[in-house]
Each structure stands twice: as structure tokens, then as C-alpha cells.
Design a protein around this motif. Structure first.
Motif, PDB file in Angstrom:
ATOM      1  N   GLU A 281      -0.496  -0.640  10.254  1.00  6.91           N
ATOM      2  CA  GLU A 281       0.341   0.176  10.500  1.00  6.91           C
ATOM      3  C   GLU A 281       1.201   0.208   9.171  1.00  6.91           C
ATOM      4  O   GLU A 281       1.846   1.466   8.658  1.00  6.91           O
ATOM      5  CB  GLU A 281       1.491  -0.296  11.567  1.00  6.91           C
ATOM      6  CG  GLU A 281       0.929  -0.546  12.977  1.00  6.91           C
ATOM      7  CD  GLU A 281       0.700   0.741  13.316  1.00  6.91           C
ATOM      8  OE1 GLU A 281       1.460   1.898  12.975  1.00  6.91           O
ATOM      9  OE2 GLU A 281      -0.128   0.639  14.378  1.00  6.91           O
ATOM     10  N   ASP A 282       1.170  -0.756   8.459  1.00  6.62           N
ATOM     11  CA  ASP A 282       1.849  -0.873   6.920  1.00  6.62           C
ATOM     12  C   ASP A 282       0.895  -0.317   5.818  1.00  6.62           C
ATOM     13  O   ASP A 282      -0.333  -0.999   5.758  1.00  6.62           O
ATOM     14  CB  ASP A 282       2.604  -2.290   6.741  1.00  6.62           C
ATOM     15  CG  ASP A 282       3.339  -2.299   5.441  1.00  6.62           C
ATOM     16  OD1 ASP A 282       4.450  -1.663   5.402  1.00  6.62           O
ATOM     17  OD2 ASP A 282       2.896  -2.853   4.418  1.00  6.62           O
ATOM     18  N   ARG A 283       1.365   0.563   4.952  1.00  6.22           N
ATOM     19  CA  ARG A 283       0.435   1.040   3.756  1.00  6.22           C
ATOM     20  C   ARG A 283       0.178  -0.402   2.929  1.00  6.22           C
ATOM     21  O   ARG A 283      -0.873  -0.546   2.190  1.00  6.22           O
ATOM     22  CB  ARG A 283       1.108   1.891   2.978  1.00  6.22           C
ATOM     23  CG  ARG A 283       0.594   2.391   1.573  1.00  6.22           C
ATOM     24  CD  ARG A 283       1.456   3.429   0.922  1.00  6.22           C
ATOM     25  NE  ARG A 283       0.731   3.860  -0.147  1.00  6.22           N
ATOM     26  CZ  ARG A 283       0.899   3.083  -1.448  1.00  6.22           C
ATOM     27  NH1 ARG A 283       1.780   2.209  -1.474  1.00  6.22           N
ATOM     28  NH2 ARG A 283       0.265   3.604  -2.677  1.00  6.22           N
TER      29      ARG A 283
ATOM     30  N   ASP B  33      -0.046  -3.516   3.656  1.00  2.00           N
ATOM     31  CA  ASP B  33      -1.039  -4.507   4.336  1.00  2.00           C
ATOM     32  C   ASP B  33      -2.386  -3.899   4.006  1.00  2.00           C
ATOM     33  O   ASP B  33      -3.333  -4.514   4.131  1.00  2.00           O
ATOM     34  CB  ASP B  33      -0.772  -4.796   5.610  1.00  2.00           C
ATOM     35  CG  ASP B  33       0.583  -5.333   5.961  1.00  2.00           C
ATOM     36  OD1 ASP B  33       0.712  -6.267   4.761  1.00  2.00           O
ATOM     37  OD2 ASP B  33       1.175  -5.377   7.049  1.00  2.00           O
TER      38      ASP B  33
ATOM     39  N   PRO C  83      -1.774   5.139  12.026  1.00  2.00           N
ATOM     40  CA  PRO C  83      -2.040   3.962  11.369  1.00  2.00           C
ATOM     41  C   PRO C  83      -3.022   4.478  10.230  1.00  2.00           C
ATOM     42  O   PRO C  83      -3.868   5.267  10.114  1.00  2.00           O
ATOM     43  CB  PRO C  83      -2.798   2.802  12.074  1.00  2.00           C
ATOM     44  CG  PRO C  83      -3.431   3.496  13.285  1.00  2.00           C
ATOM     45  CD  PRO C  83      -2.509   4.594  13.339  1.00  2.00           C
TER      46      PRO C  83
END
Length: 207
Positions: free
Chosen positions: A14-16, A18, A197
Motif C-alpha cells: 500500500e505504501d510506496r 515500503d 497497491p
């Protein structure tokens, strides 16, 4: 000749931050290509076709090292590293440009054919500068943050494996980053929609 078996792993983030952290962790020291514009990425669905036709007509060679590439529906451009006698040179291949700034004083015209013009450079920085001047970086990837650029043979082989299975409905084909080695590849794709995502796909030879 027996073709080695391969394994495929896919993860979503979901997080860029990560997603990129996982990409660099998995890439290790492998040669990699990163999107010049990380909001747009590089359209890999057009990449395989461009690799095939440039190889078929003799523009690119399998042992070329890819330092930059721009893949589009209407045109393609690339900077490759190639051995010339006892030295390494950098060659820009791309569409012809009529504007005077398109002729770089740092490079030498290699050939000028209908639809394509090539310049040879002694230094990578000059070849990349001309590439960005000619393409504006639109849909481009550049070899960065690695010891060497990836070989065309590995890019071609592993992209065929990546697209051997159809992409899911929520998976885009816009590459944010990719690493390419003898034993495998890992490609990080941008989300198809802002609320979806990032997708990381890794394929490697089973040992």
C-alpha cells in the motif's frame, strides 16, 4: 537443452516507501533500471515488442548493456554500452530530430537511416544527457544505483517470463523499477489507480 524451472512470487504494498524498500532489498547488487519519472513509470507492455524488433533488424545486440531506454507506442530510444576494439563506448539510438540542438558536439554520428539516428559517445554522462534532451525522459528508465547496467539478454528473457501470465485486473504494466540478473528478475509496478497497491513480481531459477 533443458530449460531450468522458474518460480514466481508476487507481493503488493500500500505504501510506496515500503514497496521500494522491498525492491532494493531483493535486488541486492543486481543491475537495475529505475523510472526517470516515478509518477509515470515505463510501459513494459510495449517494451517486449520494441526489444524484439530492434534485435531483429540488428540495432541492438544481446550482449549490449542498457543504460537508458524510452519505450513508446510511436517511437523508442536507448543508450547502450558496447565494446569497440579495446574500449567501451556508449551509443544512443533514437528517432531523427530536426532541431539543431539534436546534434551533440560530444558525440560522433554513427549512422543516419530513415527513422533512426545513432551517435557514439566516449562518456556515459554525455550519452545520457543527449538521451534526456531527445526524449525529455517521458516513459524512460535509466540504469542507476548499481555497479553496472543490465544486459539486454537478461531483460528480454525475464520480461518474457513476467508477461507469460496475464496481469490481474488491478495490476498495471507501468514499471517503477526493475532488476535483471542471470538467475532472475524483480519488477515493481505502479498502481493502476491511485487507491490501488504497488505490485512487486519476482521470478527466478529454481535451484
Amino acid at each position: 537443452m533443458t530449460v531450468p524451472a522458474t518460480s514466481r512470487q508476487t507481493r503488493t504494498f500500500e505504501d510506496r516507501a515500503d514497496a521500494l524498500a522491498h525492491f532494493f532489498l531483493r535486488a541486492g547488487e543486481a543491475p537495475r533500471l529505475l523510472a526517470y519519472d516515478d509518477a509515470v513509470g515505463c510501459p513494459l507492455d510495449q517494451g517486449l515488442a520494441a526489444i524484439e524488433w530492434t534485435g531483429a533488424v540488428g540495432i541492438l545486440a544481446q550482449d549490449d548493456l542498457i543504460h537508458a531506454a524510452r519505450l513508446g507506442a510511436d517511437a523508442a530510444a536507448a543508450v547502450v554500452e558496447r565494446k569497440d576494439a579495446d574500449q567501451r563506448v556508449f551509443i544512443y539510438f533514437g528517432p531523427r530530430m530536426d532541431a539543431p540542438p539534436a546534434d551533440p558536439y560530444e558525440g560522433t554520428l554513427l549512422y543516419d537511416e530513415p527513422g533512426v539516428r545513432a551517435y557514439i559517445f566516449a562518456q556515459r554522462v554525455h550519452a545520457i544527457a543527449h538521451f534526456l534532451r531527445a526524449t525529455h525522459g517521458l516513459g524512460a528508465v535509466i540504469s542507476m544505483l548499481g555497479r553496472r547496467a543490465p544486459e539486454l539478454r537478461h531483460i528480454r528473457r525475464w520480461l518474457q517470463a513476467v508477461f507469460a501470465e496475464p496481469a490481474g485486473e488491478t495490476t498495471s504494466t507501468q514499471m517503477l523499477a526493475g532488476w535483471f540478473a542471470t538467475s532472475g528478475t524483480g519488477v515493481l509496478f505502479l498502481p493502476r489507480q491511485p487507491d490501488q497497491p504497488y505490485t512487486y513480481c519476482e521470478i527466478g531459477v529454481d535451484i
